[in-house]
Design a protein around this motif. Sequence first.
Motif, PDB file in Angstrom:
ATOM      1  N   GLY A 136       4.949   5.641   8.468  1.00 17.33           N
ATOM      2  CA  GLY A 136       5.150   5.645   9.917  1.00 17.33           C
ATOM      3  C   GLY A 136       3.841   5.492  10.676  1.00 17.33           C
ATOM      4  O   GLY A 136       3.759   4.736  11.651  1.00 17.33           O
ATOM      5  N   ARG A 137       2.792   6.196  10.220  1.00 15.61           N
ATOM      6  CA  ARG A 137       1.486   6.077  10.878  1.00 15.61           C
ATOM      7  C   ARG A 137       0.933   4.655  10.741  1.00 15.61           C
ATOM      8  O   ARG A 137       0.399   4.092  11.690  1.00 15.61           O
ATOM      9  CB  ARG A 137       0.492   7.081  10.290  1.00 15.61           C
ATOM     10  N   ALA A 138       1.055   4.074   9.553  1.00 15.98           N
ATOM     11  CA  ALA A 138       0.535   2.716   9.331  1.00 15.98           C
ATOM     12  C   ALA A 138       1.269   1.704  10.206  1.00 15.98           C
ATOM     13  O   ALA A 138       0.648   0.808  10.782  1.00 15.98           O
ATOM     14  CB  ALA A 138       0.668   2.334   7.858  1.00 15.98           C
ATOM     15  N   LEU A 139       2.569   1.862  10.331  1.00 13.99           N
ATOM     16  CA  LEU A 139       3.356   0.929  11.143  1.00 13.99           C
ATOM     17  C   LEU A 139       3.085   1.097  12.633  1.00 13.99           C
ATOM     18  O   LEU A 139       3.225   0.141  13.396  1.00 13.99           O
ATOM     19  CB  LEU A 139       4.846   1.105  10.853  1.00 13.99           C
ATOM     20  N   ALA A 140       2.702   2.311  13.030  1.00 14.97           N
ATOM     21  CA  ALA A 140       2.446   2.560  14.460  1.00 14.97           C
ATOM     22  C   ALA A 140       1.081   2.042  14.899  1.00 14.97           C
ATOM     23  O   ALA A 140       0.850   1.865  16.098  1.00 14.97           O
ATOM     24  CB  ALA A 140       2.540   4.064  14.734  1.00 14.97           C
ATOM     25  N   GLU A 141       0.186   1.762  13.949  1.00 17.82           N
ATOM     26  CA  GLU A 141      -1.128   1.258  14.309  1.00 17.82           C
ATOM     27  C   GLU A 141      -0.976  -0.141  14.889  1.00 17.82           C
ATOM     28  O   GLU A 141      -0.225  -0.957  14.376  1.00 17.82           O
ATOM     29  CB  GLU A 141      -2.045   1.194  13.083  1.00 17.82           C
ATOM     30  N   PRO A 142      -1.717  -0.423  15.956  1.00 14.75           N
ATOM     31  CA  PRO A 142      -1.634  -1.772  16.543  1.00 14.75           C
ATOM     32  C   PRO A 142      -2.201  -2.822  15.596  1.00 14.75           C
ATOM     33  O   PRO A 142      -3.078  -2.536  14.777  1.00 14.75           O
ATOM     34  CB  PRO A 142      -2.457  -1.677  17.825  1.00 14.75           C
ATOM     35  N   ARG A 183       0.815  -1.217   0.000  1.00 20.62           N
ATOM     36  CA  ARG A 183       0.000   0.000   0.000  1.00 20.62           C
ATOM     37  C   ARG A 183       0.848   1.268   0.000  1.00 20.62           C
ATOM     38  O   ARG A 183       0.487   2.260  -0.644  1.00 20.62           O
ATOM     39  CB  ARG A 183      -0.927  -0.009   1.209  1.00 20.62           C
ATOM     40  N   PHE A 184       1.948   1.247   0.712  1.00 17.92           N
ATOM     41  CA  PHE A 184       2.722   2.478   0.851  1.00 17.92           C
ATOM     42  C   PHE A 184       3.998   2.464   0.009  1.00 17.92           C
ATOM     43  O   PHE A 184       4.220   3.381  -0.773  1.00 17.92           O
ATOM     44  CB  PHE A 184       3.047   2.740   2.332  1.00 17.92           C
ATOM     45  N   VAL A 185       4.815   1.442   0.161  1.00 18.20           N
ATOM     46  CA  VAL A 185       6.108   1.443  -0.524  1.00 18.20           C
ATOM     47  C   VAL A 185       5.951   1.148  -2.012  1.00 18.20           C
ATOM     48  O   VAL A 185       6.418   1.917  -2.855  1.00 18.20           O
ATOM     49  CB  VAL A 185       7.080   0.440   0.142  1.00 18.20           C
ATOM     50  N   LEU A 186       5.282   0.068  -2.341  1.00 10.90           N
ATOM     51  CA  LEU A 186       5.163  -0.303  -3.752  1.00 10.90           C
ATOM     52  C   LEU A 186       4.269   0.663  -4.513  1.00 10.90           C
ATOM     53  O   LEU A 186       4.560   1.001  -5.670  1.00 10.90           O
ATOM     54  CB  LEU A 186       4.676  -1.746  -3.892  1.00 10.90           C
ATOM     55  N   ASP A 187       3.201   1.111  -3.894  1.00  9.06           N
ATOM     56  CA  ASP A 187       2.355   2.095  -4.570  1.00  9.06           C
ATOM     57  C   ASP A 187       3.110   3.398  -4.812  1.00  9.06           C
ATOM     58  O   ASP A 187       2.877   4.079  -5.806  1.00  9.06           O
ATOM     59  CB  ASP A 187       1.069   2.368  -3.788  1.00  9.06           C
ATOM     60  N   ALA A 188       4.028   3.754  -3.907  1.00  8.69           N
ATOM     61  CA  ALA A 188       4.827   4.970  -4.089  1.00  8.69           C
ATOM     62  C   ALA A 188       5.787   4.834  -5.266  1.00  8.69           C
ATOM     63  O   ALA A 188       6.178   5.824  -5.870  1.00  8.69           O
ATOM     64  CB  ALA A 188       5.612   5.274  -2.809  1.00  8.69           C
ATOM     65  N   LEU A 189       6.156   3.603  -5.607  1.00 10.45           N
ATOM     66  CA  LEU A 189       7.067   3.371  -6.733  1.00 10.45           C
ATOM     67  C   LEU A 189       6.373   3.424  -8.081  1.00 10.45           C
ATOM     68  O   LEU A 189       7.029   3.501  -9.100  1.00 10.45           O
ATOM     69  CB  LEU A 189       7.719   1.988  -6.599  1.00 10.45           C
ATOM     70  N   ARG A 190       5.063   3.325  -8.073  1.00  9.85           N
ATOM     71  CA  ARG A 190       4.341   3.348  -9.355  1.00  9.85           C
ATOM     72  C   ARG A 190       4.623   4.675 -10.057  1.00  9.85           C
ATOM     73  O   ARG A 190       4.308   5.729  -9.562  1.00  9.85           O
ATOM     74  CB  ARG A 190       2.848   3.184  -9.141  1.00  9.85           C
ATOM     75  N   ALA A 191       5.251   4.543 -11.199  1.00 11.81           N
ATOM     76  CA  ALA A 191       5.610   5.717 -11.986  1.00 11.81           C
ATOM     77  C   ALA A 191       5.622   5.315 -13.444  1.00 11.81           C
ATOM     78  O   ALA A 191       5.597   4.126 -13.769  1.00 11.81           O
ATOM     79  CB  ALA A 191       6.979   6.230 -11.541  1.00 11.81           C
ATOM     80  N   PRO A 192       5.682   6.274 -14.328  1.00  9.66           N
ATOM     81  CA  PRO A 192       5.668   5.941 -15.750  1.00  9.66           C
ATOM     82  C   PRO A 192       6.860   5.096 -16.202  1.00  9.66           C
ATOM     83  O   PRO A 192       6.769   4.412 -17.207  1.00  9.66           O
ATOM     84  CB  PRO A 192       5.695   7.304 -16.439  1.00  9.66           C
TER      85      PRO A 192
END
Length: 161
Positions: free
Chosen positions: A150-156, A57-66
């Motif tokens: 960081g927020r996603a990782l901090a969620e229990p 959701r966060f890392v791979l989606d951030a890599l989506r580029a042309p």
Amino acid sequence: MDAAADPFAVLTDEHAQLAQLFAYHQEALLDRDWVTAARLLGGYRQRLYRHMQIEERFVLDALRAPAAGECRTTELYRAEHRRIRLYVEKVDEWLTRAQHDGAPAGMLIGLLDRERTLKHMLEHHHHREEIALFAEMRRSPPMGLHAALGRALAEPLAAAP
């Protein structure tokens, strides 16, 4: 560790924690403590799936580029995640079968051999993430990635349904 300061260090720490949890599961197998082995495998699966979901959701989606190379890279990691999920489900099936059949020594050895395949798959996958994917994201993170990750990782971790 503060997830907001370096969420990639947290992801790397989670890799080590997952490996340790799986080792505890295997120790329970050696003791033929089926209830504990199944419980630990369930907890492992839940944590692993959450970890992969956050990466996607966060890392791979951030890599989506042309750029075609980046798209191939994200698909490689996603395909590995699918294979890992499939293999974890198979391990769960094998554990259930072994538990049901009383797991003669040969069956237990076979289960541990199959689990070794999963462990190797994960070791190689995590290593590639740590030395390539996470390193790239540290060098040039998309705006807002650190905070959101960081927020996603901090969620229990949510309780299993």
